[in-house]
Design a protein around this motif. Structure first.
Motif, mmCIF file in Angstrom:
data_model
loop_
_atom_site.group_PDB
_atom_site.id
_atom_site.type_symbol
_atom_site.label_atom_id
_atom_site.label_comp_id
_atom_site.label_asym_id
_atom_site.label_seq_id
_atom_site.Cartn_x
_atom_site.Cartn_y
_atom_site.Cartn_z
ATOM 1 N N GLU A 55 -7.079 -5.702 -10.029
ATOM 2 C CA GLU A 55 -7.315 -6.962 -9.519
ATOM 3 C C GLU A 55 -5.763 -7.557 -9.294
ATOM 4 O O GLU A 55 -5.654 -8.022 -8.245
ATOM 5 C CB GLU A 55 -7.726 -7.854 -10.901
ATOM 6 C CG GLU A 55 -9.429 -7.316 -11.090
ATOM 7 C CD GLU A 55 -10.111 -8.242 -9.767
ATOM 8 O OE1 GLU A 55 -9.840 -8.907 -9.066
ATOM 9 O OE2 GLU A 55 -11.392 -7.737 -9.930
ATOM 10 N N LEU A 56 -4.791 -7.138 -9.819
ATOM 11 C CA LEU A 56 -3.266 -7.532 -9.604
ATOM 12 C C LEU A 56 -2.937 -6.744 -8.311
ATOM 13 O O LEU A 56 -2.487 -7.413 -7.536
ATOM 14 C CB LEU A 56 -2.505 -7.204 -10.821
ATOM 15 C CG LEU A 56 -2.663 -7.749 -11.929
ATOM 16 C CD1 LEU A 56 -1.706 -7.050 -13.193
ATOM 17 C CD2 LEU A 56 -1.871 -9.325 -11.833
ATOM 18 N N ALA A 57 -3.200 -5.729 -8.191
ATOM 19 C CA ALA A 57 -2.659 -4.951 -7.038
ATOM 20 C C ALA A 57 -3.473 -5.386 -5.602
ATOM 21 O O ALA A 57 -2.819 -5.865 -4.679
ATOM 22 C CB ALA A 57 -3.112 -3.404 -6.825
ATOM 23 N N THR A 58 -4.802 -5.942 -5.948
ATOM 24 C CA THR A 58 -5.647 -6.616 -4.714
ATOM 25 C C THR A 58 -4.921 -7.683 -4.506
ATOM 26 O O THR A 58 -4.849 -8.178 -3.331
ATOM 27 C CB THR A 58 -7.055 -6.793 -4.994
ATOM 28 O OG1 THR A 58 -7.522 -5.406 -5.376
ATOM 29 C CG2 THR A 58 -7.580 -7.579 -4.012
ATOM 30 N N GLU A 59 -4.739 -8.822 -5.301
ATOM 31 C CA GLU A 59 -3.718 -9.987 -4.880
ATOM 32 C C GLU A 59 -2.470 -9.579 -4.302
ATOM 33 O O GLU A 59 -2.125 -10.515 -3.162
ATOM 34 C CB GLU A 59 -3.384 -10.703 -6.177
ATOM 35 C CG GLU A 59 -4.555 -11.245 -7.063
ATOM 36 C CD GLU A 59 -5.320 -12.240 -6.327
ATOM 37 O OE1 GLU A 59 -4.772 -13.241 -5.749
ATOM 38 O OE2 GLU A 59 -6.447 -12.067 -6.025
ATOM 39 N N PHE A 60 -1.720 -8.681 -4.397
ATOM 40 C CA PHE A 60 -0.276 -8.200 -3.580
ATOM 41 C C PHE A 60 -0.668 -7.627 -2.480
ATOM 42 O O PHE A 60 0.082 -8.117 -1.473
ATOM 43 C CB PHE A 60 0.449 -7.364 -4.600
ATOM 44 C CG PHE A 60 1.118 -8.010 -5.873
ATOM 45 C CD1 PHE A 60 2.325 -8.604 -5.593
ATOM 46 C CD2 PHE A 60 0.362 -8.033 -6.911
ATOM 47 C CE1 PHE A 60 3.054 -9.132 -6.706
ATOM 48 C CE2 PHE A 60 1.078 -8.832 -8.035
ATOM 49 C CZ PHE A 60 2.327 -9.243 -7.907
ATOM 50 N N LEU A 69 5.555 -8.763 5.039
ATOM 51 C CA LEU A 69 7.176 -8.860 4.824
ATOM 52 C C LEU A 69 7.547 -7.475 4.026
ATOM 53 O O LEU A 69 8.687 -7.309 4.092
ATOM 54 C CB LEU A 69 7.442 -10.030 3.777
ATOM 55 C CG LEU A 69 7.048 -11.155 4.323
ATOM 56 C CD1 LEU A 69 7.378 -12.380 3.351
ATOM 57 C CD2 LEU A 69 8.029 -11.737 5.642
ATOM 58 N N GLY A 70 6.422 -6.628 3.922
ATOM 59 C CA GLY A 70 6.968 -5.252 3.228
ATOM 60 C C GLY A 70 5.600 -4.466 2.847
ATOM 61 O O GLY A 70 4.646 -4.554 3.686
ATOM 62 N N VAL A 71 6.093 -3.773 1.897
ATOM 63 C CA VAL A 71 4.945 -2.582 1.589
ATOM 64 C C VAL A 71 4.642 -2.685 -0.105
ATOM 65 O O VAL A 71 5.425 -2.752 -0.592
ATOM 66 C CB VAL A 71 5.395 -1.149 1.772
ATOM 67 C CG1 VAL A 71 4.303 -0.178 1.828
ATOM 68 C CG2 VAL A 71 5.863 -1.077 3.434
ATOM 69 N N VAL A 72 3.340 -2.831 -0.222
ATOM 70 C CA VAL A 72 2.829 -2.853 -1.626
ATOM 71 C C VAL A 72 2.487 -1.314 -2.106
ATOM 72 O O VAL A 72 1.853 -0.673 -1.257
ATOM 73 C CB VAL A 72 1.416 -3.489 -1.844
ATOM 74 C CG1 VAL A 72 1.169 -3.713 -2.908
ATOM 75 C CG2 VAL A 72 1.945 -5.161 -1.311
ATOM 76 N N PHE A 73 2.721 -1.154 -3.395
ATOM 77 C CA PHE A 73 2.370 0.321 -3.875
ATOM 78 C C PHE A 73 1.862 0.238 -5.216
ATOM 79 O O PHE A 73 1.882 -0.764 -6.032
ATOM 80 C CB PHE A 73 3.734 0.929 -4.258
ATOM 81 C CG PHE A 73 4.561 1.090 -3.125
ATOM 82 C CD1 PHE A 73 4.362 2.276 -2.157
ATOM 83 C CD2 PHE A 73 5.431 0.347 -2.639
ATOM 84 C CE1 PHE A 73 5.188 2.566 -1.024
ATOM 85 C CE2 PHE A 73 6.364 0.629 -1.460
ATOM 86 C CZ PHE A 73 5.901 1.558 -0.522
ATOM 87 N N ASP A 74 0.765 0.948 -5.401
ATOM 88 C CA ASP A 74 -0.079 1.252 -6.812
ATOM 89 C C ASP A 74 0.713 1.897 -7.847
ATOM 90 O O ASP A 74 1.766 2.667 -7.693
ATOM 91 C CB ASP A 74 -1.484 1.417 -6.570
ATOM 92 C CG ASP A 74 -1.605 3.041 -6.417
ATOM 93 O OD1 ASP A 74 -0.551 3.702 -6.313
ATOM 94 O OD2 ASP A 74 -2.743 3.373 -6.065
ATOM 95 N N SER A 75 0.075 1.874 -9.033
ATOM 96 C CA SER A 75 0.595 2.738 -10.166
ATOM 97 C C SER A 75 0.830 4.142 -9.982
ATOM 98 O O SER A 75 1.575 4.838 -10.853
ATOM 99 C CB SER A 75 0.083 2.434 -11.266
ATOM 100 O OG SER A 75 -1.263 3.078 -11.125
ATOM 101 N N SER A 76 0.199 4.864 -8.771
ATOM 102 C CA SER A 76 0.308 6.403 -8.716
ATOM 103 C C SER A 76 1.611 6.585 -7.779
ATOM 104 O O SER A 76 1.874 7.695 -7.731
ATOM 105 C CB SER A 76 -0.854 6.599 -7.735
ATOM 106 O OG SER A 76 -2.180 6.313 -8.110
ATOM 107 N N THR A 77 2.487 5.586 -7.514
ATOM 108 C CA THR A 77 3.512 5.984 -6.820
ATOM 109 C C THR A 77 4.742 6.046 -7.579
ATOM 110 O O THR A 77 5.228 5.188 -8.407
ATOM 111 C CB THR A 77 3.769 4.658 -5.839
ATOM 112 O OG1 THR A 77 2.830 4.387 -4.875
ATOM 113 C CG2 THR A 77 5.102 5.195 -4.988
ATOM 114 N N LEU A 185 0.506 -15.888 -8.391
ATOM 115 C CA LEU A 185 -0.603 -15.221 -9.138
ATOM 116 C C LEU A 185 -1.317 -16.130 -9.950
ATOM 117 O O LEU A 185 -0.705 -16.708 -10.862
ATOM 118 C CB LEU A 185 0.169 -14.046 -9.984
ATOM 119 C CG LEU A 185 -0.790 -13.362 -10.561
ATOM 120 C CD1 LEU A 185 -1.745 -12.762 -9.774
ATOM 121 C CD2 LEU A 185 -0.097 -12.234 -11.295
ATOM 122 N N ASP A 186 -2.551 -16.472 -9.795
ATOM 123 C CA ASP A 186 -3.420 -17.117 -10.719
ATOM 124 C C ASP A 186 -3.547 -16.029 -12.010
ATOM 125 O O ASP A 186 -4.289 -15.155 -12.042
ATOM 126 C CB ASP A 186 -4.673 -17.558 -10.010
ATOM 127 C CG ASP A 186 -5.731 -18.184 -10.781
ATOM 128 O OD1 ASP A 186 -5.483 -18.312 -12.122
ATOM 129 O OD2 ASP A 186 -6.696 -18.468 -10.418
#
Length: 191
Positions: A55-60, A69-77, A185-186
């Protein structure tokens, strides 16, 4: 997520390439290295933590798609931090020009860069002091903003360079300004 620490030094020193090969040879395990070179073996998360992470990653991701403005990464990175550690935040974001400055090999392996933003979500099996140390390592490596979210206590620690972490009790929302322009972030997603 329980982490097991194996102190390798002084008996063994692992190069960056050896660490990378260890990780890709053992894809079912999640490894990190701290700045002292200790090997950390991370266990999988439980269902609630895994759901909160996605859910958090989806918001980002949604914010980043709008703002580009950039690149988002999950916990696998895994990131090769300038301070010496190899870490995998639950969510990370790197400003586009900094990401673009990396060559294709650097992007393919563990990027040798400190993210501009990191988020760590405390799971029931995490020790708060261990994750706080990890947050300090991020700050020492050049991360510009970090959030440590503790769902069980409904607290958030906000980390910024050269500042004492700010403790927020039961916040309604978190603002990513100025590092994440326009991002809010809500916290109902977490609480």
């Amino acid at each position: 997520m329980t982490a097991y620490t194996i102190k390798l030094q002084p008996a063994l020193t692992m190069t960056d390439e050896q660490f990378y090969q260890l990780c890709i040879t053992n894809p079912d395990l999640k490894f990190e290295r701290n700045a002292q070179g200790d090997l950390l073996i991370m266990s999988p998360t439980g269902g609630e933590t895994g759901n909160r992470n996605v859910e958090l990653a989806t918001e980002f991701v949604l914010w980043n798609r709008q703002h580009r403005l950039g690149v988002v990464f999950d916990s696998s990175t895994g990131f090769k931090l300038p301070g010496g550690g190899d870490r995998s935040p639950d969510v990370a974001w790197v400003e586009q020009s900094r990401w673009d400055a990396l060559n294709s090999e650097q992007r393919q392996k563990f990027p040798p860069i400190a993210p501009d933003f990191v988020l760590e979500l405390l799971s029931p099996s995490d020790r708060l002091s261990v994750v706080q140390t990890k947050m300090q390592e991020y700050m020492a490596s050049g991360v510009r903003l970090g959030w440590l979210i503790n769902p069980s206590s409904r607290q958030v620690e906000v980390y910024q360079p050269e500042q004492v972490a700010e403790l927020l009790n039961n916040p309604i929302h978190l603002s990513g300004e100025p590092v994440l322009p326009g991002f809010v972030l809500d916290m109902n997603l977490i609480w």
